[in-house]
Design a protein around this motif. Structure first.
Motif, PDB file in Angstrom:
ATOM      1  N   TRP A 119       0.776  -1.136   0.032  1.00  0.00           N
ATOM      2  CA  TRP A 119      -0.171   0.131  -0.069  1.00  0.00           C
ATOM      3  C   TRP A 119       0.605   1.281   0.052  1.00  0.00           C
ATOM      4  O   TRP A 119       2.006   1.176   0.375  1.00  0.00           O
ATOM      5  N   VAL A 120       0.348   2.387  -0.682  1.00  0.00           N
ATOM      6  CA  VAL A 120       0.994   3.749  -0.617  1.00  0.00           C
ATOM      7  C   VAL A 120      -0.239   4.491  -0.144  1.00  0.00           C
ATOM      8  O   VAL A 120      -1.190   4.467  -0.505  1.00  0.00           O
ATOM      9  N   GLU A 121       0.213   5.046   1.096  1.00  0.00           N
ATOM     10  CA  GLU A 121      -0.795   6.209   1.760  1.00  0.00           C
ATOM     11  C   GLU A 121      -0.412   7.426   1.919  1.00  0.00           C
ATOM     12  O   GLU A 121       0.746   7.506   2.432  1.00  0.00           O
ATOM     13  N   THR A 122      -0.919   8.472   1.220  1.00  0.00           N
ATOM     14  CA  THR A 122      -0.560   9.838   1.125  1.00  0.00           C
ATOM     15  C   THR A 122      -1.490  10.699   2.402  1.00  0.00           C
ATOM     16  O   THR A 122      -2.597  10.402   2.499  1.00  0.00           O
ATOM     17  N   GLY A 123      -0.634  11.565   3.182  1.00  0.00           N
ATOM     18  CA  GLY A 123      -1.423  12.452   3.983  1.00  0.00           C
ATOM     19  C   GLY A 123      -1.766  13.860   3.333  1.00  0.00           C
ATOM     20  O   GLY A 123      -1.480  13.923   2.183  1.00  0.00           O
ATOM     21  N   PRO A 124      -1.968  14.800   4.005  1.00  0.00           N
ATOM     22  CA  PRO A 124      -2.276  16.077   3.724  1.00  0.00           C
ATOM     23  C   PRO A 124      -0.898  16.613   3.184  1.00  0.00           C
ATOM     24  O   PRO A 124       0.092  16.486   3.649  1.00  0.00           O
ATOM     25  N   LYS A 125      -1.156  17.079   1.773  1.00  0.00           N
ATOM     26  CA  LYS A 125       0.140  17.456   0.990  1.00  0.00           C
ATOM     27  C   LYS A 125       1.114  16.365   0.574  1.00  0.00           C
ATOM     28  O   LYS A 125       2.340  16.953   0.114  1.00  0.00           O
ATOM     29  N   GLY A 126       0.891  15.127   0.939  1.00  0.00           N
ATOM     30  CA  GLY A 126       1.664  14.008   0.458  1.00  0.00           C
ATOM     31  C   GLY A 126       1.691  13.678  -1.094  1.00  0.00           C
ATOM     32  O   GLY A 126       0.325  14.069  -1.344  1.00  0.00           O
ATOM     33  N   GLU A 127       2.391  13.201  -1.565  1.00  0.00           N
ATOM     34  CA  GLU A 127       2.295  12.545  -3.171  1.00  0.00           C
ATOM     35  C   GLU A 127       3.438  11.716  -3.196  1.00  0.00           C
ATOM     36  O   GLU A 127       4.628  11.666  -2.690  1.00  0.00           O
ATOM     37  N   ALA A 128       2.983  10.598  -3.988  1.00  0.00           N
ATOM     38  CA  ALA A 128       4.082   9.643  -4.277  1.00  0.00           C
ATOM     39  C   ALA A 128       3.867   9.406  -5.743  1.00  0.00           C
ATOM     40  O   ALA A 128       2.718   9.431  -6.378  1.00  0.00           O
ATOM     41  N   LEU A 129       4.875   9.283  -6.684  1.00  0.00           N
ATOM     42  CA  LEU A 129       5.179   9.042  -7.836  1.00  0.00           C
ATOM     43  C   LEU A 129       5.633   7.807  -8.133  1.00  0.00           C
ATOM     44  O   LEU A 129       6.742   7.422  -7.761  1.00  0.00           O
ATOM     45  N   LEU A 130       4.682   6.738  -8.797  1.00  0.00           N
ATOM     46  CA  LEU A 130       5.158   5.575  -9.219  1.00  0.00           C
ATOM     47  C   LEU A 130       5.436   5.322 -10.634  1.00  0.00           C
ATOM     48  O   LEU A 130       4.480   5.771 -11.367  1.00  0.00           O
ATOM     49  N   LEU A 131       6.505   4.594 -11.293  1.00  0.00           N
ATOM     50  CA  LEU A 131       6.702   4.100 -12.433  1.00  0.00           C
ATOM     51  C   LEU A 131       6.630   2.539 -12.665  1.00  0.00           C
ATOM     52  O   LEU A 131       7.030   1.893 -11.910  1.00  0.00           O
ATOM     53  N   LEU A 132       5.694   2.232 -13.557  1.00  0.00           N
ATOM     54  CA  LEU A 132       5.593   1.149 -14.078  1.00  0.00           C
ATOM     55  C   LEU A 132       6.206   0.804 -15.425  1.00  0.00           C
ATOM     56  O   LEU A 132       6.422   1.466 -16.141  1.00  0.00           O
ATOM     57  N   SER A 133       6.992  -0.642 -15.426  1.00  0.00           N
ATOM     58  CA  SER A 133       7.448  -1.042 -16.468  1.00  0.00           C
ATOM     59  C   SER A 133       6.923  -0.976 -17.807  1.00  0.00           C
ATOM     60  O   SER A 133       7.595  -1.293 -18.809  1.00  0.00           O
ATOM     61  N   ASN A 134       5.606  -0.836 -18.003  1.00  0.00           N
ATOM     62  CA  ASN A 134       5.187  -0.737 -19.290  1.00  0.00           C
ATOM     63  C   ASN A 134       4.836   0.904 -19.657  1.00  0.00           C
ATOM     64  O   ASN A 134       4.260   1.194 -20.697  1.00  0.00           O
ATOM     65  N   GLY A 135       5.714   1.704 -18.976  1.00  0.00           N
ATOM     66  CA  GLY A 135       5.579   3.231 -19.340  1.00  0.00           C
ATOM     67  C   GLY A 135       4.554   3.987 -18.491  1.00  0.00           C
ATOM     68  O   GLY A 135       4.570   5.045 -18.746  1.00  0.00           O
ATOM     69  N   THR A 136       3.665   3.448 -17.687  1.00  0.00           N
ATOM     70  CA  THR A 136       2.631   4.095 -17.001  1.00  0.00           C
ATOM     71  C   THR A 136       3.322   5.014 -15.818  1.00  0.00           C
ATOM     72  O   THR A 136       4.366   4.514 -15.095  1.00  0.00           O
ATOM     73  N   VAL A 137       2.739   6.120 -15.618  1.00  0.00           N
ATOM     74  CA  VAL A 137       3.415   7.031 -14.389  1.00  0.00           C
ATOM     75  C   VAL A 137       2.190   7.128 -13.418  1.00  0.00           C
ATOM     76  O   VAL A 137       1.191   7.626 -14.098  1.00  0.00           O
ATOM     77  N   VAL A 138       1.982   6.842 -12.280  1.00  0.00           N
ATOM     78  CA  VAL A 138       0.915   6.923 -11.522  1.00  0.00           C
ATOM     79  C   VAL A 138       1.156   7.843 -10.259  1.00  0.00           C
ATOM     80  O   VAL A 138       2.195   7.580  -9.727  1.00  0.00           O
ATOM     81  N   THR A 139       0.628   9.151 -10.164  1.00  0.00           N
ATOM     82  CA  THR A 139       0.778   9.765  -9.058  1.00  0.00           C
ATOM     83  C   THR A 139      -0.391   9.514  -8.228  1.00  0.00           C
ATOM     84  O   THR A 139      -1.384   9.678  -8.344  1.00  0.00           O
TER      85      THR A 139
END
Length: 160
Positions: free
Chosen positions: A66-86
């Motif tokens: 799991w990735v859990e962000t709080g207030p003003k938190g953010e995570a940038l994930l890169l997937l090997s198929n070229g997808t970027v998930v923020t």
């Protein structure tokens, strides 16, 4: 700012496009933490909080974490198929499943490609909050679904 992060994401995927981080026996895709802005909490499949000091850019996130962000938190994930998930602030999500056929990129960066390099199947569980998903054009054999308590969305295009 988004352009800078997307450029960072595409540059980071050069390693992935060479097969780095892929388990060629099982066909598992790779999910890399590219960037984080605290507060961000990472939890394993049993919902146990992980040591945040080890969750640095470049680390591989296993399926079911799991990735859990709080207030003003953010995570940038890169997937090997070229997808970027923020993962936007005040959100909780996990990549439940990610399978991808092995590919060879011939030394090119992901930014050189307009579509994913090989078919993939991705299931994301968004428990709460919001995501910004930017992906390459998916192959016809690919499947990308995001489930939430409100329903399921299937992605076929390039941005959601």
């Amino acid at each position: 700012m988004i352009f800078k992060r997307l450029l960072l994401a595409m540059a980071s995927l050069v390693l992935l496009s060479a097969g780095f981080g892929q388990d060629t026996d099982s066909g598992a895709g790779a999910v890399i933490l590219a960037e984080r802005t605290d507060p961000v909490v990472f939890r394993d499949a049993q919902n146990k909080k992980l040591d945040g000091s080890k969750m640095i850019p470049g680390v591989l996130l296993p399926e079911g974490h799991w990735v859990e962000t709080g207030p003003k938190g953010e995570a940038l994930l890169l997937l090997s198929n070229g997808t970027v998930v923020t993962v936007i602030e005040n959100s909780k999500m996990m990549v439940k499943a990610f399978d991808q056929e092995t590919f060879v990129s011939a030394g090119k960066a992901m930014s050189d490609f307009q579509e994913e390099l090989s078919p993939s199947n991705i299931l994301v569980d968004l428990e709460m909050g919001s995501l910004v998903v930017q992906t390459k054009k998916l192959k016809k054999a690919s499947n990308f679904e995001i489930t939430s308590p409100l329903g399921t969305a299937g992605i076929r295009g390039t941005e959601l």
